[in-house]
Design an enzyme around this catalytic site. Structure first.
Site, PDB file in Angstrom:
ATOM      1  CB  THR A 133      -0.927   0.048   1.060  1.00 12.21           C
ATOM      2  OG1 THR A 133      -1.678   0.948   1.082  1.00 12.21           O
ATOM      3  CG2 THR A 133       0.011   0.020   2.536  1.00 12.21           C
ATOM      4  CB  CYS A 134       1.344   3.894  -1.728  1.00  9.92           C
ATOM      5  SG  CYS A 134       0.589   4.089  -3.060  1.00  9.92           S
ATOM      6  NE  ARG A 135      -0.757  10.914  -1.255  1.00 13.27           N
ATOM      7  CZ  ARG A 135       0.300  11.812  -1.047  1.00 13.27           C
ATOM      8  NH1 ARG A 135       0.789  12.511   0.133  1.00 13.27           N
ATOM      9  NH2 ARG A 135       1.254  11.914  -2.200  1.00 13.27           N
ATOM     10  CG  MET A 168      -2.088   3.950   3.748  1.00 11.92           C
ATOM     11  SD  MET A 168      -2.884   2.465   4.726  1.00 11.92           S
ATOM     12  CE  MET A 168      -3.373   3.426   6.093  1.00 11.92           C
TER      13      MET A 168
END
Length: 109
Positions: free
Chosen positions: A60-62, A88
């Site tokens: 995951t990232c933003r 996220m």
């Protein structure tokens, strides 16, 4: 032709998932999934020994862009990595639990 990266929504992540968060330090400290491993995207190749072992690794990232690139790279290097679509941002929007390193209410930055 670009490689297709396996992708799931935040609602498809199992509760016992092994999560790799590839956001930068300043993003991580404000809010992340409890128990996730944090390795910024640019550091993944040099910190490969810190990538957790898992049958499936959820990355995951933003918003899902960086994590898609990392998941593709990990898959090319022998991992079974899945991108978390929406990252996220979607995790927070879905009201999923987060923790912060600041002592304040967690949020996605």
């Amino acid at each position: 032709m670009p490689q297709q990266v396996p992708t799931v929504s935040v609602d498809q992540i199992p509760e016992d998932a092994v999560v790799l968060d590839v956001r930068e330090d300043d993003e991580w400290v404000h809010g992340h999934i409890e128990g996730a491993t944090h390795i910024p995207m640019g550091d993944v190749p040099s910190r490969l020994d810190e990538v957790p072992e898992a049958d499936v690794l959820y990355v995951t990232c933003r918003g899902g862009g960086r994590s898609a690139r990392v998941a593709a790279w990990l898959n090319q290097n022998g991992y079974d990595a899945v991108n978390v679509a929406g990252g996220m941002g979607d995790w927070q929007a879905a009201g999923k639990p987060m923790v912060s390193e600041t002592g304040q209410e967690p949020f996605v930055r």
